[in-house]
Scaffold this active site. Structure first.
Site, PDB file in Angstrom:
ATOM      1  N   ASP A  39       8.341   5.377   6.025  1.00  0.00           N
ATOM      2  CA  ASP A  39       7.046   5.992   5.394  1.00  0.00           C
ATOM      3  C   ASP A  39       7.145   5.634   3.860  1.00  0.00           C
ATOM      4  OD1 ASP A  39       5.299   8.183   5.300  1.00  0.00           O
ATOM      5  OD2 ASP A  39       6.404   8.737   3.572  1.00  0.00           O
ATOM      6  N   GLU A  89       5.488   1.150   6.541  1.00  0.00           N
ATOM      7  CA  GLU A  89       4.273   1.759   5.873  1.00  0.00           C
ATOM      8  C   GLU A  89       4.128   1.125   4.277  1.00  0.00           C
ATOM      9  OE1 GLU A  89       1.495   5.384   4.836  1.00  0.00           O
ATOM     10  OE2 GLU A  89       3.714   5.313   4.418  1.00  0.00           O
TER      11      GLU A  89
HETATM   12  C1  GLC Z   1       2.653   8.400   4.279  1.00  0.00           C
HETATM   13  C2  GLC Z   1       2.342   9.243   5.288  1.00  0.00           C
HETATM   14  C3  GLC Z   1       1.776  10.490   4.910  1.00  0.00           C
HETATM   15  C4  GLC Z   1       2.502  11.280   3.869  1.00  0.00           C
HETATM   16  C5  GLC Z   1       3.040  10.095   2.907  1.00  0.00           C
HETATM   17  C6  GLC Z   1       4.164  10.919   2.087  1.00  0.00           C
HETATM   18  O1  GLC Z   1       1.548   7.851   3.686  1.00  0.00           O
HETATM   19  O2  GLC Z   1       1.939   8.571   6.452  1.00  0.00           O
HETATM   20  O3  GLC Z   1       1.238  11.526   5.843  1.00  0.00           O
HETATM   21  O4  GLC Z   1       1.751  12.360   3.271  1.00  0.00           O
HETATM   22  O5  GLC Z   1       3.609   9.056   3.156  1.00  0.00           O
HETATM   23  O6  GLC Z   1       5.400  10.945   2.791  1.00  0.00           O
END
Ligand code: GLC
Length: 542
Positions: free
Chosen positions: A205, A266
């Protein structure tokens, strides 16, 4: 070939997938009971959004213990059962790791609050004195992804206004300082904890947030105080080069395990070259394809992002991935039915009316396009049912911190997180036992979009996904084949995957002829041997 190079991974948002214990919240027993549905759908694995103990200030992305399961979802024994059963059904399991921040209720942060400025407990996070005569101003100008300053001031033990701590997301999500050795060591152990339990991979994440420029200098946002990280160049708290040291360290750990464990980044960063750094051979294996996900439903834009993706991945030796949506995005049938079909951010296009029939038609074609492209793909729960976004949730049920932090200007992401409709003709549609209210209300119209309603309907979205996934799996040579574009009329995307499969997507505005006898699957019925506008077909290569 390593499994993740061609896997279709189904994203489970556990709170909204299936409620096994009847409390209105999804949980792991619910997921366990529905695993056969996913095996039957034909996906290769699942990615489970955070399942850890969490006060749920950001839908579970605020973790208070990285080595346990939220009691709302079950226990570690339930997680083991999910892993075992998924593996028995031939499904891989990726879990979500949230390393940039913890919950403000994590014992590390509680200890930091209770400790003095300059203590080792505070050094795990970013505690700094404020600016201004009395420290009343935040230490720098950094902004939070959910609106407002990225700093919150604490009260010291004696009740006096104290230091500030950094949070790139909500105030309940303090950022860890990854230059701190104990943070690195603790996470080494957390990775091993989950790899030892048998997870096949970890989705990382907010990966680019993890490193900060030393000294925490002010950022230059070019006057745009929004978290548009894709536009950011040389930002001091996003995509800072030292972030890669962390992933190299992690890769060395993953590589000690058998079974092709995988890291999925991500990482929304400024362009393909910056993203490619996360995918170097000693870093992460693969990444979400945000440019593809956010692309407009427009032939030139799609072709450009497909070519750019393939070009960027080829020299790295990684596999491309494709994705239409997630727990953070507008659902495709809603988005593609709006005048603005691209999505730069979750709330873009809000206020635009969506033609759901048009959106559904396009989402069907988009599914066939995505699943025909080389590499892996992600399907977010409910996408296979063609669920729309629920844009009229009453204010009082909204839980996304984005809503409150933006003063209501952004409604946030709850609309794509409404619990799955499984069966029956009224809420809770088999998500929970009858009479139990799910944590977010489901629209009445979902009676036509339940798994049960779509199951035997040859025209349903579910049937389309099942058929596409079956053909994808059964087509010899598909996974090894690259992509070759064919000559095509304006507005038509037409490509072959070696001699395994041909895909035609018609965005030309008028019907185009296709060889009807070669059609394996089409998102809309052919009309007089022609593929209608906003439709896609899979064909054998002749
Ligand atoms: C990522 C997740 C999202 C979350 C953020 C903070 O973007 O997909 O849902 O709010 O990280 O952890």
């Amino acid at each position: 070939m390593q499994w993740w190079r061609h896997a279709v991974i189904y994203q489970v948002y556990p709170r909204s997938f299936a409620d096994g214990n009847g409390d209105g919240e999804g949980d792991l027993p619910g997921l366990l009971a529905r695993l056969p549905y996913l095996a039957d759908l034909g996906v290769d694995g699942i990615w489970i959004s955070p399942w850890y103990p969490s006060p749920m200030a950001d839908g579970g992305y605020d973790v208070s213990d990285f080595r346990d399961i939220h009691p709302m979802f079950g226990t570690l024994a339930d997680a083991d059962a999910v892993l075992r059963e998924a593996h028995a059904l031939g499904l891989r399991v990726i879990t979500d790791l949230v390393p940039n921040h913890t919950s403000d209720e994590h014992p590390w942060f509680r200890a930091a609050l209770g400790a003095a400025p300059g203590s080792p407990e505070r050094a795990r996070y970013f505690f700094r004195d404020g600016r201004g005569d009395h420290g009343e101003l935040p230490p720098n100008n950094w902004i939070s992804a959910f609106g407002g300053s990225a700093w919150t001031r604490v009260e010291e033990a004696d009740g006096s206004p104290g230091q500030w701590y950094l949070h790139s997301f909500a105030a309940e999500q303090p950022d860890l300082d990854w230059s701190n050795a104990s943070v690195l060591e603790d996470f080494d152990a957390i990775l091993r904890f989950w790899f030892d339990r048998g997870v096949d991979g970890l989705r990382i994440d907010a990966a680019p947030a993890m490193a900060k420029q030393p000294g925490l200098p002010d950022a230059d946002y070019g006057g745009v105080l929004q978290f548009r990280t894709v536009d950011w160049v040389d930002n001091p708290h996003w995509d800072v080069d030292s972030v890669h040291d962390i992933f190299r360290r992690w890769r060395a750990i993953a590589d000690t395990y058998a079974g092709d464990r995988v890291f999925v980044a991500e990482a929304v960063v400024n362009g393909a070259e910056r993203l490619s750094r996360y995918l170097r051979p000693d870093e992460m294996h693969t990444a979400f394809n945000f440019p593809y996900m956010k692309s407009a439903w427009e032939p030139r834009a799609l072709r450009e992002v497909i070519d750019a993706t393939l070009e960027a991945c080829a020299p790295l030796g990684t596999a491309s991935t494709w994705v239409l949506t997630s727990h953070d995005e507008i659902r495709p049938v809603t988005r593609y039915g709006r005048p603005t079909t691209s999505s730069a951010f979750i709330t873009d296009g809000a206020g635009e009316v969506s033609d759901l029939e048009l959106g559904t038609r396009r989402a069907r074609a988009a599914a066939l396009l995505m699943l025909a492209l080389p590499g892996g793909a992600y399907v977010y729960q409910g996408e296979e049912l063609g669920l729309p976004n629920v844009d009229d949730l009453p204010d009082e049920v909204l839980q996304d911190p984005m809503f409150a932090r933006s003063g209501g200007a952004m409604r946030g992401r709850d609309g794509c997180r409404v619990p799955m409709p499984w069966s029956g003709t009224q809420a809770p549609f088999g998500f929970s036992p009858d009479g139990v209210e799910p944590w977010l209300p489901q629209p009445e119209a979902w009676r036509d979009l339940t798994v049960e309603a779509e199951d035997a309907d040859p025209r349903s979205m579910l049937t389309l996904y099942r058929q596409a996934l079956r053909i994808r799996r059964e087509t010899q040579g598909l996974y090894d084949a690259g992509l070759q574009w064919r000559q095509a009329p304006d507005g038509v995307l037409d490509f072959e995957r070696g001699s395994a499969l041909r895909c035609v997507v018609n965005l030309s505005g008028h019907p185009v002829p296709v060889p009807a006898e070669a059609v394996l699957l089409a998102s809309q019925p052919l009309e007089n041997g022609e593929l209608p506008h906003d439709a896609a077909a899979w064909l054998t290569v002749t």
